[in-house]
Design a protein around this motif. Structure first.
Motif, PDB file in Angstrom:
ATOM      1  N   GLU A 164       0.827  -1.202   0.000  1.00 19.43           N
ATOM      2  CA  GLU A 164       0.000   0.000   0.000  1.00 19.43           C
ATOM      3  C   GLU A 164       0.862   1.252   0.000  1.00 19.43           C
ATOM      4  O   GLU A 164       0.543   2.255  -0.654  1.00 19.43           O
ATOM      5  CB  GLU A 164      -0.912  -0.016   1.227  1.00 19.43           C
ATOM      6  N   GLU A 167       2.185   1.788  -3.429  1.00 21.19           N
ATOM      7  CA  GLU A 167       1.107   2.290  -4.287  1.00 21.19           C
ATOM      8  C   GLU A 167       0.924   3.793  -4.120  1.00 21.19           C
ATOM      9  O   GLU A 167       0.725   4.528  -5.098  1.00 21.19           O
ATOM     10  CB  GLU A 167      -0.189   1.553  -3.952  1.00 21.19           C
ATOM     11  N   SER A 171       1.759   6.674  -6.968  1.00 20.32           N
ATOM     12  CA  SER A 171       0.696   7.577  -7.409  1.00 20.32           C
ATOM     13  C   SER A 171       1.097   9.041  -7.301  1.00 20.32           C
ATOM     14  O   SER A 171       0.460   9.905  -7.898  1.00 20.32           O
ATOM     15  CB  SER A 171      -0.572   7.326  -6.587  1.00 20.32           C
TER      16      SER A 171
END
Length: 249
Positions: A164, A167, A171
């Motif tokens: 996570e 990620e 991003s």
């Protein structure tokens, strides 16, 4: 929010490392020249602690002739700015954490941190200041910093949701982290850091004195107990425990 996290981290890391390599080339060239001309062995030319900046380099400036009056002040001015920028970076982290958890104003939290830092740094102005500085330097370089990096690898690689985290970083960055970064953070880097840390601790134990060992032990206890105390203290800021909403997660 729009910062490119990975990009900025890589820029800072490579800029810092590149500057240090460039600086090392100049420093070791000067030290090699001094060793060649003076006949003093390299390991005896450089002393521990502040010897390089405040003993060796002034000797270098003395043989530069008229340029010493220009390069010397510029060199120590750079040291001054390096200390001030490092101070502001450390002050910002501590004061922000205190103000966020206990609801202090930025001015009040910064004042508290500055007073504590002033009291601690006053020890280095005493007759034993140089000796204490050497102990602090050895403790930070051989124990605290590497151990802190090792803990970061364990926390972010094994305790938090690493996938996570990657990620979120991807991003907010143009440079994407591939799965190999997970292998580095979880396995390769902790092993390398732990080996270096163990070597540093072993060397410190062999070369240190009883007094230095006791001072380092006290520093280690303080660095462990103080964060635990601040973590367990209840926060006065009502928003402190609220989760941060992030659309990218």
């Amino acid at each position: 929010e729009d910062s490119k996290l990975t990009d900025n981290a890589l820029i800072v890391a490579f800029s810092n490392s590149g500057f240090e390599v460039f600086n090392a080339i100049g420093i070791f060239s000067i030290l090699g020249f001094m060793t060649l001309t003076s006949g003093i062995p390299f390991n005896e030319l450089v002393t521990e602690g502040t010897g390089l900046a405040f003993v060796v380099f002034p000797k270098v400036f003395n043989i530069m002739g008229p340029w010493s009056s220009v390069i010397g002040p510029l060199f120590f001015l750079c040291i001054l700015f390096a200390g001030l920028t490092s101070l502001m970076a450390l002050l910002e982290v501590a004061s922000f954490a205190i103000s966020e958890k206990f609801g202090f104003s930025r001015r009040k939290s910064a004042t508290v941190v500055c007073i504590v830092g002033f009291c601690i740094s006053s020890l280095f102005t005493t007759a034993a200041g140089s000796y204490l500085l050497g102990i602090f330097d050895a403790f930070l370089n051989n124990f605290a910093l590497l151990f802190g990096v090792f803990l970061e690898c364990i926390i972010f690689g094994w305790i938090y949701n690493f996938d996570e985290l990657v990620e979120v970083l991807n991003s907010h960055s143009s440079i994407q982290l591939d799965p190999f970064w997970k292998v580095i953070i979880k396995y390769i880097l902790p092993v390398c850091i732990f080996v270096l840390w163990a070597q540093g601790v072993y060397s410190t134990i062999l070369t240190g004195t009883y007094t230095s060992h006791m001072v380092m032990l006290a520093l280690a206890i303080v660095l462990v107990i103080v964060p635990i105390i601040f973590t367990l203290l209840p926060a006065k800021n009502e928003d402190y425990y609220k989760p941060i909403e992030d659309d990218s997660i």
